[in-house]
Motif scaffolding. Structure first.
Motif, mmCIF file in Angstrom:
data_model
loop_
_atom_site.group_PDB
_atom_site.id
_atom_site.type_symbol
_atom_site.label_atom_id
_atom_site.label_comp_id
_atom_site.label_asym_id
_atom_site.label_seq_id
_atom_site.Cartn_x
_atom_site.Cartn_y
_atom_site.Cartn_z
ATOM 1 N N ASP A 66 -47.683 65.622 5.577
ATOM 2 C CA ASP A 66 -46.250 65.677 5.219
ATOM 3 C C ASP A 66 -45.721 64.744 4.089
ATOM 4 O OD1 ASP A 66 -43.420 66.846 5.902
ATOM 5 O OD2 ASP A 66 -43.417 64.456 6.303
ATOM 6 N N GLN A 67 -45.058 65.484 3.224
ATOM 7 C CA GLN A 67 -45.161 64.751 1.967
ATOM 8 C C GLN A 67 -43.927 63.455 2.262
ATOM 9 O OE1 GLN A 67 -46.500 64.695 -1.031
ATOM 10 N NE2 GLN A 67 -44.968 63.133 -2.142
ATOM 11 N N ALA A 68 -42.873 63.574 3.131
ATOM 12 C CA ALA A 68 -41.952 62.591 3.149
ATOM 13 C C ALA A 68 -42.628 61.468 4.370
ATOM 14 C CB ALA A 68 -40.666 63.219 4.092
ATOM 15 N N GLY A 69 -43.779 61.893 5.064
ATOM 16 C CA GLY A 69 -44.347 60.957 5.936
ATOM 17 C C GLY A 69 -45.354 60.203 4.934
ATOM 18 N N TYR A 70 -46.073 60.868 4.023
ATOM 19 C CA TYR A 70 -47.143 60.301 3.127
ATOM 20 C C TYR A 70 -46.217 59.153 2.541
ATOM 21 C CZ TYR A 70 -50.171 59.291 -0.493
ATOM 22 O OH TYR A 70 -51.295 58.766 -1.417
ATOM 23 N N GLN A 71 -45.166 59.239 2.094
ATOM 24 C CA GLN A 71 -44.525 58.174 1.200
ATOM 25 C C GLN A 71 -44.343 57.131 1.919
ATOM 26 O OE1 GLN A 71 -40.841 60.130 -0.185
ATOM 27 N NE2 GLN A 71 -41.797 60.399 -2.090
ATOM 28 N N ARG A 72 -44.134 57.014 3.306
ATOM 29 C CA ARG A 72 -44.058 56.114 4.268
ATOM 30 C C ARG A 72 -45.466 55.438 4.460
ATOM 31 N NH1 ARG A 72 -40.110 59.946 6.144
ATOM 32 N NH2 ARG A 72 -38.161 58.957 6.561
ATOM 33 N N ALA A 112 -40.562 64.084 -6.161
ATOM 34 C CA ALA A 112 -42.026 63.503 -6.489
ATOM 35 C C ALA A 112 -42.951 64.372 -6.437
ATOM 36 C CB ALA A 112 -42.125 62.184 -5.497
ATOM 37 N N ASN A 113 -43.148 65.139 -5.619
ATOM 38 C CA ASN A 113 -44.059 66.346 -5.558
ATOM 39 C C ASN A 113 -43.998 67.469 -6.768
ATOM 40 O OD1 ASN A 113 -46.340 67.871 -4.681
ATOM 41 N ND2 ASN A 113 -45.106 68.759 -2.818
ATOM 42 N N ILE A 114 -42.730 67.768 -7.129
ATOM 43 C CA ILE A 114 -42.528 68.453 -8.228
ATOM 44 C C ILE A 114 -43.153 67.878 -9.631
ATOM 45 C CG2 ILE A 114 -40.915 69.779 -9.709
ATOM 46 C CD1 ILE A 114 -39.316 70.497 -7.134
ATOM 47 N N TRP A 115 -42.632 66.700 -9.760
ATOM 48 C CA TRP A 115 -43.122 65.907 -10.963
ATOM 49 C C TRP A 115 -44.490 65.395 -10.933
ATOM 50 C CZ3 TRP A 115 -41.875 64.434 -15.422
ATOM 51 C CH2 TRP A 115 -42.438 63.454 -16.015
ATOM 52 N N GLU A 116 -44.960 65.155 -9.773
ATOM 53 C CA GLU A 116 -46.590 64.725 -9.958
ATOM 54 C C GLU A 116 -47.351 65.973 -10.305
ATOM 55 O OE1 GLU A 116 -48.113 62.050 -10.019
ATOM 56 O OE2 GLU A 116 -46.248 60.696 -10.148
ATOM 57 N N ASP A 117 -47.269 67.008 -9.612
ATOM 58 C CA ASP A 117 -48.045 68.048 -9.353
ATOM 59 C C ASP A 117 -47.562 69.228 -10.441
ATOM 60 O OD1 ASP A 117 -49.070 67.073 -7.217
ATOM 61 O OD2 ASP A 117 -48.206 68.187 -5.779
ATOM 62 N N HIS A 118 -46.498 69.251 -10.944
ATOM 63 C CA HIS A 118 -45.892 70.385 -11.851
ATOM 64 C C HIS A 118 -45.623 70.064 -13.143
ATOM 65 C CE1 HIS A 118 -46.586 73.128 -8.304
ATOM 66 N NE2 HIS A 118 -45.485 72.302 -7.755
ATOM 67 N N LEU A 119 -44.851 69.000 -13.366
ATOM 68 C CA LEU A 119 -44.042 68.701 -14.496
ATOM 69 C C LEU A 119 -44.716 67.462 -15.354
ATOM 70 C CD1 LEU A 119 -40.519 68.738 -13.552
ATOM 71 C CD2 LEU A 119 -41.975 70.647 -14.598
ATOM 72 N N VAL A 139 -32.873 63.847 5.246
ATOM 73 C CA VAL A 139 -32.512 64.398 3.977
ATOM 74 C C VAL A 139 -32.903 63.632 2.753
ATOM 75 C CG1 VAL A 139 -30.558 65.371 2.708
ATOM 76 C CG2 VAL A 139 -30.687 65.853 5.075
ATOM 77 N N SER A 140 -32.607 62.272 2.806
ATOM 78 C CA SER A 140 -32.923 61.389 1.732
ATOM 79 C C SER A 140 -34.353 61.508 1.497
ATOM 80 C CB SER A 140 -32.205 60.191 1.812
ATOM 81 O OG SER A 140 -32.576 59.531 3.107
ATOM 82 N N SER A 141 -35.115 61.317 2.535
ATOM 83 C CA SER A 141 -36.640 61.065 2.250
ATOM 84 C C SER A 141 -37.247 62.651 1.867
ATOM 85 C CB SER A 141 -37.026 60.943 3.952
ATOM 86 O OG SER A 141 -36.843 59.495 4.339
ATOM 87 N N VAL A 142 -36.497 63.513 2.495
ATOM 88 C CA VAL A 142 -37.255 64.918 2.169
ATOM 89 C C VAL A 142 -36.860 65.217 0.565
ATOM 90 C CG1 VAL A 142 -36.926 67.397 2.582
ATOM 91 C CG2 VAL A 142 -37.242 66.076 4.453
#
Length: 290
Positions: free
Chosen positions: A63-69, A167-174, A158-161
């Motif tokens: 889970d991306q929100a969990g991975y940030q933690r 972050a996922n869109i920026w790192e993986d796509h942009l 909501v803030s975490s998600v």
């Protein structure tokens, strides 16, 4: 959690204790621990619970929100400890939610008023807010506590998600298209992405408000349609060194297509008659609405 515990204690006390809540649940066919039917047409059975809960716990690993933690912790060992501690906490939270639902049901059964059948509310999603608004109508602080807990928990998630999605869109796509972007500009782009995603999700939320069915059931369908293929991708990446992105992408698309077909196709299957006994409405007041 505090709000759920308060509601659980209040509803249980009003019914007459834990034993009375369990007795009403068993008498009304709401507690079925030994329901081992392997039917795919029923959601709430012991088999579905024993299979879905362990699979749901596996999602904490990717889970991306969990991975940030996890990434904010100083060592990998502490991250693993936190990940393992999430499993019993998740199970306790599920048990607390089920206990709150059962205690509120026992409360309305004890008072002799089904708010859905009586027309006081129109959706099962409104049962808990209806209980809070009616029981705490003349008790200061109760409804405010419920709203405060609801908003704080929602905004925290909501803030975490939103941050995780940006972050996922920026790192993986942009990021690959702008390799020389400075950290400051990357932070600005992430903030703009958070704003765009927030506006989009707000629009979806407004659309869901007009949904006549069970919004929780729809959410589970959407989540289950994606979580299985995503788990398959992560398991493949962690156990196989010869797989490539083309095959992985093809398998993911096939998996999502199949799960969406089965999940949303099940909505078109006529539901069997509910085996649950209805609640009487003989003692419902006529001047309460929400």
């Amino acid at each position: 959690v505090i709000g759920l515990i308060v509601i659980l204690v209040v509803a249980t006390v009003q019914v007459g204790g834990i034993s009375e809540v369990i007795h009403i649940g068993q008498k009304s066919n709401r507690l079925r621990f030994a329901d081992l039917k392997p039917s795919l047409y029923e959601r709430a059975t012991a088999i579905t619970a024993l299979t879905s809960i362990p699979i749901g716990c596996l999602t904490y690993g990717f889970d991306q929100a969990g991975y940030q933690r996890y990434a904010s912790l100083p060592t990998l060992t502490k991250a693993r400890i936190v990940c393992w501690l999430l499993i019993p906490c998740h199970l306790l939270y599920l048990c607390l939610c089920y206990a709150v639902g059962l205690s509120v049901f026992a409360y309305f059964t004890n008072t002799g008023c089904d708010p859905i059948i009586s027309g006081e509310i129109s959706k099962p999603n409104q049962v808990l807010p209806y209980f809070v608004s009616t029981y705490f109508a003349d008790k200061p602080g109760g409804r405010g506590l419920f709203l405060a807990v609801l908003y704080s928990a929602s905004l925290s998630s909501v803030s975490s998600v939103l941050g995780a999605c940006a972050a996922n869109i920026w790192e993986d796509h942009l990021k690959s298209f702008f390799p020389r972007t400075s950290e400051f500009r990357a932070a600005v782009v992430n903030r703009v992405l958070v704003l765009v995603i927030a506006v989009t999700t707000s629009c979806i939320t407004i659309m869901c408000a007009s949904f006549e069915g069970n919004i929780i059931g729809l959410t589970l369908i959407l989540k289950s349609s994606l979580i299985g293929p995503i788990l398959g991708v992560f398991v493949l990446a962690s156990t196989n060194k010869i797989s490539e992105w083309r095959g992985t992408l093809l398998g993911f698309i096939v998996g999502v297509t199949f799960t969406c077909f089965t999940s949303f196709g099940g909505l078109n299957i006529p539901r069997a008659a509910s085996p649950l006994d209805p609640i009487t409405i003989e003692q419902c007041p006529n001047n309460i609405s929400i």
